[in-house]
Design a protein around this motif. Structure first.
Motif: not given
Length: 241
Positions: A62-63, A71-72, A77-81, A137-139
């Motif tokens: 969504s971002g 990637a950003t 999203g990782m920080l949200a987890t 990792n992103p993606f």
């Protein structure tokens, strides 16, 4: 004493499951309910690892659609987890369940770094281990994280707890009244029919490593324990029928 069907499991919680009926953010009563259900597994001597999504706070895709670098957006999203994982850890420890959060991105002030052997040792000692920040990792989705961690710690099953559906359907049951629920599927059927249970990377990883997946609703109290005891709930996905 009730005999669990599985000894070591990965519980995959969507971010939305943490939000309860409010649809966003972190809902305290919902997290307490999840923690209570996890405690029931620990009392059955089941080793529990948890992977939590972050969609109740932020979604990378969504971002990205809003113009943020993909990637950003995924790192956000990782920080949200991590936020969800800390909330769940607090809920578990409030009811005296020892818990460790391990992150794929190092943040030593608040959690351990992910180390496979340390995670397994925690599980063997009866601690719940929450894997946060995805794969680092992103993606890659948190579904892929669940599949990867399940393979690494040699979990016997992935329990995919959903808050808006009680299994896998042929179509979205909210949009299609004729949608049919599946009791059992193979990963190849999931991929060929594009059923959207997990993303294709996660499905392939589970299929290649022979890890079954049980999809069920978390909104019904006690469903996690029913899944552990082998009761027929939700939809079972595995390599072959």
């Amino acid at each position: 004493m009730e005999q669990p069907k599985y000894k070591r499991v990965v519980l995959k919680l969507s971010g939305e499951a943490m939000a309860g009926n409010q649809g966003f953010g972190i809902e305290a009563n919902t997290i307490h309910s999840i923690a209570t259900q996890v405690k029931e597994l620990i009392e059955l001597n089941v080793e529990v690892a948890v992977v939590v999504g972050g969609g109740n706070i932020w979604r990378g895709i969504s971002g990205s659609s809003q113009g943020i670098d993909r990637a950003t957006a995924d790192y956000m999203g990782m920080l949200a987890t991590v936020m969800n994982s800390l909330a769940l850890q607090d809920a578990l420890e409030t009811i005296e369940v020892p818990t460790r959060v391990q992150t794929s991105i190092e943040m030593q002030q608040i959690a351990e770094p992910y180390i496979r052997r340390r995670a397994i040792r925690h599980l063997e000692k009866g601690r719940v281990v929450i894997f946060a920040s995805g794969t680092g990792n992103p993606f890659f989705s948190t579904d892929t994280t669940a599949a990867l961690r399940a393979a690494e710690i040699e979990a016997e099953v992935i329990l995919m707890a959903k808050n808006n559906v009680d299994g896998v359907y042929s179509a979205d049951p909210k949009l299609d009244p004729d949608a049919q629920k599946y009791d059992q599927l193979t990963y190849m059927e999931v991929l060929n029919k594009n059923l959207g249970v997990m993303d294709s990377t996660a499905s392939s990883l589970c299929m290649d490593n022979h890890i079954p997946l049980l999809v069920f609703s978390i909104m019904e109290e006690g469903n996690i324990k029913r899944a552990i005891l082998g009761e027929k709930i939700g939809t079972l996905v595995k390599g072959s029928v």
